[in-house]
Design a protein around this motif. Structure first.
Motif, PDB file in Angstrom:
ATOM      1  N   ARG A 123      -5.471  -7.500  -1.294  1.00  0.00           N
ATOM      2  CA  ARG A 123      -5.582  -8.652  -0.383  1.00  0.00           C
ATOM      3  C   ARG A 123      -4.411  -8.699   0.593  1.00  0.00           C
ATOM      4  N   ALA A 124      -3.214  -8.368   0.116  1.00  0.00           N
ATOM      5  CA  ALA A 124      -2.046  -8.348   1.008  1.00  0.00           C
ATOM      6  C   ALA A 124      -2.214  -7.261   2.069  1.00  0.00           C
ATOM      7  N   LEU A 125      -2.761  -6.104   1.672  1.00  0.00           N
ATOM      8  CA  LEU A 125      -2.977  -5.012   2.637  1.00  0.00           C
ATOM      9  C   LEU A 125      -4.035  -5.406   3.668  1.00  0.00           C
ATOM     10  N   GLU A 126      -5.110  -5.997   3.172  1.00  0.00           N
ATOM     11  CA  GLU A 126      -6.192  -6.419   4.083  1.00  0.00           C
ATOM     12  C   GLU A 126      -5.716  -7.425   5.109  1.00  0.00           C
ATOM     13  N   ALA A 127      -4.812  -8.298   4.667  1.00  0.00           N
ATOM     14  CA  ALA A 127      -4.319  -9.343   5.562  1.00  0.00           C
ATOM     15  C   ALA A 127      -3.301  -8.787   6.561  1.00  0.00           C
ATOM     16  N   GLY A 128      -2.883  -7.538   6.389  1.00  0.00           N
ATOM     17  CA  GLY A 128      -1.898  -6.946   7.291  1.00  0.00           C
ATOM     18  C   GLY A 128      -0.493  -7.487   7.060  1.00  0.00           C
ATOM     19  N   ASP A 129      -0.204  -7.982   5.868  1.00  0.00           N
ATOM     20  CA  ASP A 129       1.138  -8.505   5.578  1.00  0.00           C
ATOM     21  C   ASP A 129       2.186  -7.398   5.701  1.00  0.00           C
ATOM     22  N   THR A 130       3.368  -7.768   6.151  1.00  0.00           N
ATOM     23  CA  THR A 130       4.452  -6.773   6.216  1.00  0.00           C
ATOM     24  C   THR A 130       5.334  -6.864   4.979  1.00  0.00           C
ATOM     25  N   GLU A 131       5.173  -7.969   4.228  1.00  0.00           N
ATOM     26  CA  GLU A 131       5.931  -8.126   2.990  1.00  0.00           C
ATOM     27  C   GLU A 131       5.012  -8.599   1.875  1.00  0.00           C
ATOM     28  N   HIS A 132       5.291  -8.100   0.680  1.00  0.00           N
ATOM     29  CA  HIS A 132       4.517  -8.475  -0.500  1.00  0.00           C
ATOM     30  C   HIS A 132       5.546  -8.637  -1.623  1.00  0.00           C
ATOM     31  N   GLY A 133       5.111  -8.929  -2.848  1.00  0.00           N
ATOM     32  CA  GLY A 133       6.122  -9.059  -3.887  1.00  0.00           C
ATOM     33  C   GLY A 133       5.573  -9.632  -5.173  1.00  0.00           C
ATOM     34  N   ALA A 134       6.464 -10.227  -5.946  1.00  0.00           N
ATOM     35  CA  ALA A 134       6.088 -10.771  -7.254  1.00  0.00           C
ATOM     36  C   ALA A 134       6.827 -12.091  -7.483  1.00  0.00           C
ATOM     37  N   THR A 135       6.257 -12.873  -8.403  1.00  0.00           N
ATOM     38  CA  THR A 135       6.775 -14.210  -8.681  1.00  0.00           C
ATOM     39  C   THR A 135       6.805 -14.453 -10.187  1.00  0.00           C
ATOM     40  N   VAL A 136       7.913 -15.011 -10.687  1.00  0.00           N
ATOM     41  CA  VAL A 136       7.941 -15.507 -12.065  1.00  0.00           C
ATOM     42  C   VAL A 136       7.919 -17.031 -12.002  1.00  0.00           C
TER      43      VAL A 136
END
Ligand code: GRF
Length: 223
Positions: A123-136
């Motif tokens: 989904r992040a790739l499809e949206a064309g995001d330049t940043e992705h990551g993780a959350t606790v």
């Protein structure tokens, strides 16, 4: 007193491994690993580390609530101070979440509130995001919506696939989850009135950023 931790998994358990690898340096002990799948590779990691395991197959229960009640019973037998969800692929009932209120953490592969649920990397790739990551985050009844403790970002690179991006995100996960678990185990982190609090300070809506903390720490060392 050592913090008693139970880790819940459904699969590979690489986050479990990151926690196991840090155990001897912390005030905590993984007292059990519970999986809803008998073939979860994480169970082998637990065995190799001499940690007790339990398998509860959700398919053997008529509904979500009866499965969750059996899990509560199985977990309570280990008297956990903290329950850590590490790739546990079941949605939890309100009863389960309430039972472990304030002592239930999850790691999610996106920068929440973006991309709750599944397939976050695609989904992040499809949206064309330049940043992705993780959350606790602490777990509440809202799926992937509880108070955020720590986030870590990674760049999205040209030519990324969901698999490549997932691997980059997981590297961060393996650094951030042990850190947050340490904070909880040492009494620095808690859930207070619906907010995550670290060292008595209420954290903002997206918690702390691992990347910023590391820059700060470098700054302190260089000074
Ligand atoms: C991780 O990416 C985590 O964010 C998500 O499930 C995955 C579990 O991976 N909740 P592993 O089983 O720890 O390798």
């Amino acid at each position: 007193m050592s913090c008693r931790i139970v880790v819940l998994i459904s699969g590979s358990g690489s986050n479990l491994q990151a926690l196991i690898d840090r155990m001897d340096r912390t005030q905590s002990e993984i007292v059990a690993v519970l999986s809803n799948r008998a073939d979860a590779f994480g169970l082998q990691r637990a065995h190799a580390a001499g940690i007790e395991t339990r398998v509860l197959n959700h398919r053997e229960f008529p509904d979500r609530l009866s499965f969750d009640r059996a899990m509560i019973q199985a977990l309570d037998a280990f008297a956990p101070d903290l329950v850590v969800l590490a790739g546990f692929m079941r949605i939890l009932s309100g009863e389960f979440v309430t039972h472990f209120h304030g002592r239930l953490l999850n790691i999610h592969p996106s920068l929440l509130p973006k991309y709750k649920g599944l397939d976050t990397h695609a989904r992040a790739l499809e949206a064309g995001d330049t940043e992705h990551g993780a959350t606790v985050h602490f777990v509440t009844e809202e799926l992937d919506g509880g108070p955020i403790v720590l986030q870590a970002g990674v760049p999205v690179l040209a030519g990324d696939t969901p698999t490549l991006l997932a691997a980059r995100v997981q590297e961060q996960e393996h650094r951030m989850y042990p850190l947050v678990v340490d904070w909880f185990a040492s009494g620095r982190l808690r859930l207070m009135e619906g907010h995550a609090q670290l060292d008595g300070q209420r954290l903002g809506p997206t918690g702390l950023r691992l990347d910023n903390m590391e820059t700060d720490m470098r700054g302190t060392r260089d000074a």
